[in-house]
Each structure stands twice: as C-alpha cells, then as structure tokens.
Write a protein that holds these residues in place. Structure first.
Motif, short mmCIF file in Angstrom:
data_model
loop_
_atom_site.label_atom_id
_atom_site.label_comp_id
_atom_site.label_asym_id
_atom_site.label_seq_id
_atom_site.Cartn_x
_atom_site.Cartn_y
_atom_site.Cartn_z
N UNK A 165 0.82 -1.21 0.00
CA UNK A 165 0.00 0.00 0.00
C UNK A 165 0.86 1.26 0.00
N UNK A 166 0.33 2.30 -0.61
CA UNK A 166 1.01 3.59 -0.66
C UNK A 166 0.27 4.56 0.27
N UNK A 167 0.73 4.65 1.51
CA UNK A 167 0.13 5.58 2.45
C UNK A 167 -1.37 5.39 2.55
N UNK A 168 -2.14 6.47 2.41
CA UNK A 168 -3.59 6.43 2.47
C UNK A 168 -4.24 6.47 1.09
N UNK A 169 -3.42 6.33 0.06
CA UNK A 169 -3.97 6.39 -1.30
C UNK A 169 -4.90 5.23 -1.57
N UNK A 170 -6.01 5.50 -2.26
CA UNK A 170 -6.97 4.45 -2.60
C UNK A 170 -6.74 3.86 -3.99
N UNK A 186 -4.24 1.79 -9.91
CA UNK A 186 -5.33 0.88 -10.25
C UNK A 186 -6.08 1.40 -11.48
N UNK A 187 -6.64 0.50 -12.28
CA UNK A 187 -7.46 0.95 -13.42
C UNK A 187 -8.63 1.81 -12.95
N UNK A 188 -9.20 2.53 -13.89
CA UNK A 188 -10.31 3.45 -13.57
C UNK A 188 -11.43 2.74 -12.83
N UNK A 189 -11.94 3.39 -11.78
CA UNK A 189 -13.07 2.95 -10.97
C UNK A 189 -12.74 1.77 -10.06
N UNK A 190 -11.48 1.39 -9.95
CA UNK A 190 -11.06 0.37 -9.00
C UNK A 190 -10.23 1.03 -7.89
N UNK A 191 -10.17 0.36 -6.75
CA UNK A 191 -9.37 0.86 -5.64
C UNK A 191 -8.45 -0.25 -5.16
N UNK A 192 -7.39 0.16 -4.45
CA UNK A 192 -6.44 -0.83 -3.94
C UNK A 192 -6.90 -1.32 -2.57
N UNK A 193 -7.04 -2.61 -2.46
CA UNK A 193 -7.48 -3.22 -1.21
C UNK A 193 -6.24 -3.62 -0.39
N UNK A 194 -6.13 -3.04 0.84
CA UNK A 194 -4.94 -3.26 1.66
C UNK A 194 -4.88 -4.68 2.23
N UNK A 195 -5.97 -5.42 2.17
CA UNK A 195 -5.95 -6.77 2.73
C UNK A 195 -5.63 -7.83 1.66
N UNK A 196 -6.28 -7.71 0.53
CA UNK A 196 -5.97 -8.65 -0.56
C UNK A 196 -4.77 -8.21 -1.38
N UNK A 198 -4.55 -6.03 -3.83
CA UNK A 198 -4.80 -5.95 -5.27
C UNK A 198 -5.92 -4.95 -5.53
N UNK A 199 -6.10 -4.59 -6.80
CA UNK A 199 -7.13 -3.64 -7.17
C UNK A 199 -8.49 -4.36 -7.26
N UNK A 200 -9.51 -3.76 -6.62
CA UNK A 200 -10.83 -4.39 -6.57
C UNK A 200 -11.90 -3.34 -6.82
N UNK A 201 -13.13 -3.81 -7.00
CA UNK A 201 -14.27 -2.90 -7.15
C UNK A 201 -14.64 -2.36 -5.77
N UNK A 202 -14.79 -1.04 -5.61
CA UNK A 202 -15.17 -0.48 -4.31
C UNK A 202 -16.63 -0.81 -3.99
N UNK A 209 -14.87 5.25 -2.79
CA UNK A 209 -14.84 5.56 -4.21
C UNK A 209 -13.40 5.86 -4.60
N UNK A 210 -13.07 5.66 -5.84
CA UNK A 210 -11.69 5.99 -6.28
C UNK A 210 -11.41 7.47 -6.12
#
Length: 249
Positions: A165-170, A186-196, A198-202, A209-210
């Motif tokens: 993860x990069x700080x608090x960036x989503x 992450x691709x458009x409309x996805x966010x980075x999940x700090x647990x998995x 990887x980039x996921x759907x919010x 939201x991204x």
C-alpha cells in the motif's frame, strides 16, 4: 652541445612535426574547418586564421565533430564510437571530489539510486526516480534487474514480488519486482485493497470511491518518486548543459 648538433636536432624535430601534421587532414581545406586528430580522440585540429591549430577537449570528453556533443564539439566517450581503438585519450584524468574526470557522469559512492554529474570538476548529485537504479555501464538510470550489486529496497523486504500500500492512497500502490518498488495505479473505478493487496471494485473497508488526489509527498519513499511507466527507462543523463569556452593548448 655544439652548433652543428643543435642544428641537426632542430631539423629532426621539424621533420617529425611535419610528418605528423601530414597525417592529419588540413582543417583549412575542409568545409567544417575542424577535423579530428588521427591518434588521440581527446584532441582535434581547427583552422584559425589560415593556420592548423591543435586543441584539447575538456578533461574527460572526446572529439565528436563540429556542433556535436555537450560542449564545443566534444562529448562523453560512451555516447558513440568517438574513441575506438587504435585511438586513445592522451590527457590523464583530473579528479575532484566525486569526479574521476572534470567532465563526466559517475556512480554514487554509497547509493544505488543516486549518481554524480560533473561539469568542470563541480559535482551535482542526481536521483534515479520511479524505482530505477544507476547503471555504471550505461551511465544512466536503468531497471534494477539490469544493475548488479545493489541491496533491495526495504519496502519489499516481506515479499520481493508483492504489492505494498502507498500511504492512504486508494488507487496507487507499490509493486515490488525483484525486490524493487515501482509505482502503479489501479485501473479506472477500482481501488487498492490493503488486505488482498490488489485492485478491486469499491467499496472496501478503507475506500468507498476511487480518488485521483495524489498523496502527500511524505507518503512516498524518500528515494523513490513516481515516473510515467514505459517499456524502457529514459536515460537520465545531465541536461540543460550550456556551452563553455573550450580550453586551448
């Protein structure tokens, strides 16, 4: 020494000089008025008021041709085939702090992400960005897999090929490749999940939201700043070089 011997020595030296000059193309008979020396790649000849005069390139540079190079027709030896055998650099290196020659690009003594650009003996510290390291052979910043002998970045200690993860960036995160982090988004409309990791759907627990807002500078590693991703890094050589008067013999 007798007068006869002295006269003979003068004749011999004059003959040697004429023989050597005969091997070099007369710059006064060329359109450019400048020609390379036939033996030494850090010397060249220029037509000055109808006379062929020999000049030295700045210490560490070699003759590249009129209107070429970083200053007055002289360039770094590795830029092109400017100094190939049997030609050699005849002038010895003049070193200063961090500089092996007065002009050149040299590796940092303690850091793999930094290097020195030297101009007339003055060293300026430069930084490789975006997870790149300085490559001594290429004289530029390069991908870590092309640079031997450097320690891995602490961000990637747990997993040399994982995501961080990069700080608090989503929507931005660090992707470790062989122990070195590269900034990813992450691709458009996805966010980075700090647990998995990887980039996921919010939404996720941390992000609804991204966001396109860049994180504060302190959230990024001190010696790793983002650059646009590309297939190959652009050589990070010394830029904004202004012409300086060339030294003369």
């Amino acid at each position: 020494m007798s007068g006869r011997r002295w006269t003979s020595l003068i004749v011999l030296l004059t003959s040697m000089a004429l023989t050597y000059c005969a091997q070099v193309e007369d710059p006064c008979k060329t359109k450019s008025r400048v020609v390379a020396d036939d033996k030494y790649c850090d010397k060249y000849w220029e037509c000055d008021n109808g006379q062929s005069i020999q000049y030295d390139c700045p210490n560490g540079l070699v003759f590249a041709g009129k209107h070429r190079g970083v200053t007055e027709g002289c360039d770094y030896p590795w830029r092109s085939n400017y100094c190939e055998y049997p030609k050699v650099q005849i002038n010895p290196p003049i070193g200063t702090e961090h500089c092996d020659w007065l002009y050149g690009i040299f590796g940092h003594e303690t850091s793999c992400t930094r290097y020195w650009t030297c101009w007339n003996g003055t060293a300026t510290e430069q930084l490789c960005i975006g997870g790149l390291l300085y490559n001594e052979n290429a004289h530029s910043c390069d991908w870590p897999e092309n640079v031997d002998g450097c320690q891995k970045h602490p961000l990637c200690n747990e997993d040399p090929n994982g995501n961080v993860p990069l700080g608090k960036s989503c929507n931005r995160y660090w992707q470790c490749q062989g122990g070195y982090p590269r900034l990813q988004r992450c691709p458009a409309m996805l966010v980075f999940d700090r647990r998995s990791l990887r980039c996921v759907v919010p939404p996720t627990e941390d992000c609804d939201v991204p966001t396109t807002t860049a994180p504060p500078p302190e959230e990024e590693p001190q010696d790793q700043r983002p650059i646009p991703q590309s297939k190959r890094p652009v050589p990070n050589e010394y830029q904004d070089v202004q012409s300086r008067p060339r030294p003369r013999n």
